[in-house]
Design an enzyme around this catalytic site. Structure first.
Site, PDB file in Angstrom:
ATOM      1  N   ASP A  12      66.619  25.550  -4.451  1.00 26.72           N
ATOM      2  CA  ASP A  12      67.415  25.471  -5.681  1.00 26.72           C
ATOM      3  C   ASP A  12      68.845  25.835  -5.306  1.00 26.72           C
ATOM      4  O   ASP A  12      69.105  26.344  -4.210  1.00 26.72           O
ATOM      5  CB  ASP A  12      66.853  26.461  -6.721  1.00 26.72           C
ATOM      6  CG  ASP A  12      67.705  26.520  -7.986  1.00 26.72           C
ATOM      7  OD1 ASP A  12      68.137  25.462  -8.463  1.00 26.72           O
ATOM      8  OD2 ASP A  12      67.964  27.631  -8.488  1.00 26.72           O
ATOM      9  N   SER A  13      69.750  25.634  -6.251  1.00 26.46           N
ATOM     10  CA  SER A  13      71.140  26.037  -6.007  1.00 26.46           C
ATOM     11  C   SER A  13      71.273  27.559  -5.898  1.00 26.46           C
ATOM     12  O   SER A  13      72.209  28.050  -5.283  1.00 26.46           O
ATOM     13  CB  SER A  13      72.007  25.544  -7.165  1.00 26.46           C
ATOM     14  OG  SER A  13      71.470  25.998  -8.392  1.00 26.46           O
ATOM     15  N   TYR A  44      75.315  24.000  -9.084  1.00 23.90           N
ATOM     16  CA  TYR A  44      75.276  22.545  -8.922  1.00 23.90           C
ATOM     17  C   TYR A  44      75.581  21.847 -10.260  1.00 23.90           C
ATOM     18  O   TYR A  44      76.010  20.704 -10.277  1.00 23.90           O
ATOM     19  CB  TYR A  44      73.878  22.094  -8.485  1.00 23.90           C
ATOM     20  CG  TYR A  44      73.488  22.368  -7.048  1.00 23.90           C
ATOM     21  CD1 TYR A  44      74.297  23.090  -6.168  1.00 23.90           C
ATOM     22  CD2 TYR A  44      72.267  21.883  -6.559  1.00 23.90           C
ATOM     23  CE1 TYR A  44      73.893  23.328  -4.856  1.00 23.90           C
ATOM     24  CE2 TYR A  44      71.873  22.112  -5.252  1.00 23.90           C
ATOM     25  CZ  TYR A  44      72.680  22.836  -4.405  1.00 23.90           C
ATOM     26  OH  TYR A  44      72.270  23.051  -3.107  1.00 23.90           O
ATOM     27  N   GLY A  45      75.313  22.566 -11.351  1.00 27.28           N
ATOM     28  CA  GLY A  45      75.312  21.939 -12.670  1.00 27.28           C
ATOM     29  C   GLY A  45      76.641  21.396 -13.153  1.00 27.28           C
ATOM     30  O   GLY A  45      76.689  20.621 -14.100  1.00 27.28           O
ATOM     31  N   CYS A  75      65.147  22.468  -8.728  1.00 22.39           N
ATOM     32  CA  CYS A  75      66.435  22.489  -9.407  1.00 22.39           C
ATOM     33  C   CYS A  75      66.528  21.172 -10.167  1.00 22.39           C
ATOM     34  O   CYS A  75      66.340  20.094  -9.577  1.00 22.39           O
ATOM     35  CB  CYS A  75      67.545  22.586  -8.369  1.00 22.39           C
ATOM     36  SG  CYS A  75      69.205  22.382  -9.055  1.00 22.39           S
ATOM     37  N   ASN A  76      66.790  21.272 -11.451  1.00 19.99           N
ATOM     38  CA  ASN A  76      66.857  20.047 -12.257  1.00 19.99           C
ATOM     39  C   ASN A  76      68.031  19.169 -11.853  1.00 19.99           C
ATOM     40  O   ASN A  76      67.919  17.950 -11.785  1.00 19.99           O
ATOM     41  CB  ASN A  76      66.962  20.410 -13.732  1.00 19.99           C
ATOM     42  CG  ASN A  76      65.677  21.010 -14.255  1.00 19.99           C
ATOM     43  OD1 ASN A  76      64.857  20.321 -14.831  1.00 19.99           O
ATOM     44  ND2 ASN A  76      65.480  22.296 -14.029  1.00 19.99           N
ATOM     45  N   THR A  77      69.172  19.807 -11.577  1.00 17.06           N
ATOM     46  CA  THR A  77      70.368  19.024 -11.241  1.00 17.06           C
ATOM     47  C   THR A  77      70.147  18.272  -9.923  1.00 17.06           C
ATOM     48  O   THR A  77      70.475  17.083  -9.803  1.00 17.06           O
ATOM     49  CB  THR A  77      71.597  19.944 -11.150  1.00 17.06           C
ATOM     50  OG1 THR A  77      71.668  20.755 -12.322  1.00 17.06           O
ATOM     51  CG2 THR A  77      72.869  19.143 -11.021  1.00 17.06           C
ATOM     52  N   CYS A 186      66.422  22.912 -17.168  1.00 18.55           N
ATOM     53  CA  CYS A 186      67.217  23.688 -16.221  1.00 18.55           C
ATOM     54  C   CYS A 186      66.377  24.907 -15.857  1.00 18.55           C
ATOM     55  O   CYS A 186      65.745  25.506 -16.740  1.00 18.55           O
ATOM     56  CB  CYS A 186      68.533  24.129 -16.864  1.00 18.55           C
ATOM     57  SG  CYS A 186      69.477  25.272 -15.832  1.00 18.55           S
ATOM     58  N   THR A 187      66.393  25.244 -14.573  1.00 19.94           N
ATOM     59  CA  THR A 187      65.508  26.321 -14.097  1.00 19.94           C
ATOM     60  C   THR A 187      65.821  27.677 -14.717  1.00 19.94           C
ATOM     61  O   THR A 187      64.977  28.551 -14.734  1.00 19.94           O
ATOM     62  CB  THR A 187      65.643  26.448 -12.575  1.00 19.94           C
ATOM     63  OG1 THR A 187      67.038  26.515 -12.271  1.00 19.94           O
ATOM     64  CG2 THR A 187      65.015  25.285 -11.866  1.00 19.94           C
ATOM     65  N   HIS A 188      67.044  27.866 -15.215  1.00 24.41           N
ATOM     66  CA  HIS A 188      67.402  29.163 -15.803  1.00 24.41           C
ATOM     67  C   HIS A 188      66.892  29.331 -17.236  1.00 24.41           C
ATOM     68  O   HIS A 188      66.758  30.446 -17.712  1.00 24.41           O
ATOM     69  CB  HIS A 188      68.934  29.313 -15.857  1.00 24.41           C
ATOM     70  CG  HIS A 188      69.565  29.678 -14.555  1.00 24.41           C
ATOM     71  ND1 HIS A 188      69.508  28.881 -13.457  1.00 24.41           N
ATOM     72  CD2 HIS A 188      70.272  30.773 -14.199  1.00 24.41           C
ATOM     73  CE1 HIS A 188      70.176  29.461 -12.465  1.00 24.41           C
ATOM     74  NE2 HIS A 188      70.647  30.615 -12.893  1.00 24.41           N
TER      75      HIS A 188
HETATM   76  N1  DGL Z   1      69.258  25.239 -10.910  1.00 28.50           N
HETATM   77  C1  DGL Z   1      70.156  24.472 -11.735  1.00 28.50           C
HETATM   78  C2  DGL Z   1      69.344  23.465 -12.542  1.00 28.50           C
HETATM   79  O1  DGL Z   1      68.147  23.595 -12.730  1.00 28.50           O
HETATM   80  C3  DGL Z   1      70.982  25.370 -12.651  1.00 28.50           C
HETATM   81  C4  DGL Z   1      72.003  26.228 -11.943  1.00 28.50           C
HETATM   82  C5  DGL Z   1      73.153  25.431 -11.364  1.00 28.50           C
HETATM   83  O2  DGL Z   1      73.973  24.889 -12.119  1.00 28.50           O
HETATM   84  O3  DGL Z   1      73.226  25.360 -10.144  1.00 28.50           O
HETATM   85  O4  DGL Z   1      69.894  22.498 -13.001  1.00 28.50           O
END
Ligand code: DGL
Length: 267
Positions: A12-13, A44-45, A75-77, A186-188
């Protein structure tokens, strides 16, 4: 070490992918896991698809050096932008979080009106919107970027008046559009579930792709005959591209237990 005993790589980021890591660890307790957080380049977002793809390929390169048997893009992005490039480049199976999340949303919706929230880059890519429409072409999909949710989760600021006011500012519009299912893209965002639930109300189903992604990992490993042998004693490693101490601190909140050792890796 046999191929089946090899670890699963998860990246993930930053810390967010630990929500997916935790779900895999819970579902597959005999699998060894290596987590990589690209903390030097987070977030990354807010970045372009081209930049995110470059970073994702670099993360995959680090994990492949550890002989991972399967790669999870937690990571979704990165899943939105880099899945095809990763699959083209790598010769291990690569799984993302978007398809499992979209599938679960299609299963759960009763009215066919679905909301998706994520980072600016994920929502702009339309990856969720496309995945949902491909699975159920009649669906009505409403998408909204909620960029402030990431720093709130990182800060541990997940309840009280301020997160709730921010959640209302983002989500009221989706509520008014009558969605019955909301994909936390989004993972958060799973860390903000109580606030999101409060704003959306109990009748809106919240879809978190972590659990379904873990189920997909299990199915793929079984399908290719690489599930860890029964009785395997797993190992868990955490690596970051910057600031191991900060990762251990915030990551403990995402994992629900302390992280003893985090290794810095150079990209
Ligand atoms: N992990 C990113 C996601 O799931 C969120 C955090 C980021 O912006 O890097 O999109």
């Amino acid at each position: 070490m046999s191929d089946a005993e090899a670890p699963i790589g998860v990246f993930d980021s930053g810390v967010g992918g630990l929500t997916v890591f935790r779900a895999i660890r819970r579902r597959l307790p005999e699998e060894s896991l290596i987590y990589l957080g690209d903390t030097a380049r987070v977030p990354y977002g807010s970045k372009s698809g081209a930049a995110v793809t470059r970073y994702a390929l670099a993360c995959a390169g680090i994990l492949l050096k550890q002989d991972v048997k399967l790669l999870v893009v937690a990571c979704n992005t990165a899943s939105a932008h880099a899945l095809d490039a990763l699959r083209d480049e790598l010769d291990v199976p690569v799984l993302g979080v978007i398809e499992p999340g979209a599938r679960l949303a299609v299963e759960r919706t009763r009215t066919g009106t679905v909301g998706v929230i994520g980072t600016v880059s994920t929502i702009r890519s339309a990856a969720y919107q496309d995945a949902l429409m491909a699975l159920a072409p009649g669906l009505r999909v409403h998408a909204k970027a909620c960029p402030l949710f990431v720093p709130l989760a990182d800060e541990g600021w997940t309840d009280g008046g301020i997160p709730e006011a921010i959640a209302r500012a983002y989500l009221d519009e989706l509520k008014e559009l009558g969605i019955d299912t909301l994909v936390l893209g989004c993972t958060h965002y799973p860390l903000l579930k109580p606030v999101i639930r409060e704003v959306m109300g109990p009748e809106v189903e919240l879809v978190d792709s972590a659990e379904t992604t873990a189920a997909v990992v299990e199915g793929v490993l079984e399908g290719i005959g690489l599930a860890a042998p029964s009785g395997n004693i797993p190992s868990f490693q955490y690596k970051v591209t910057d600031s191991p101490e900060a990762f251990a601190d915030v990551g403990a909140r995402f994992l629900g237990h302390p992280i003893d050792s985090v290794e810095w890796v150079d990209f």
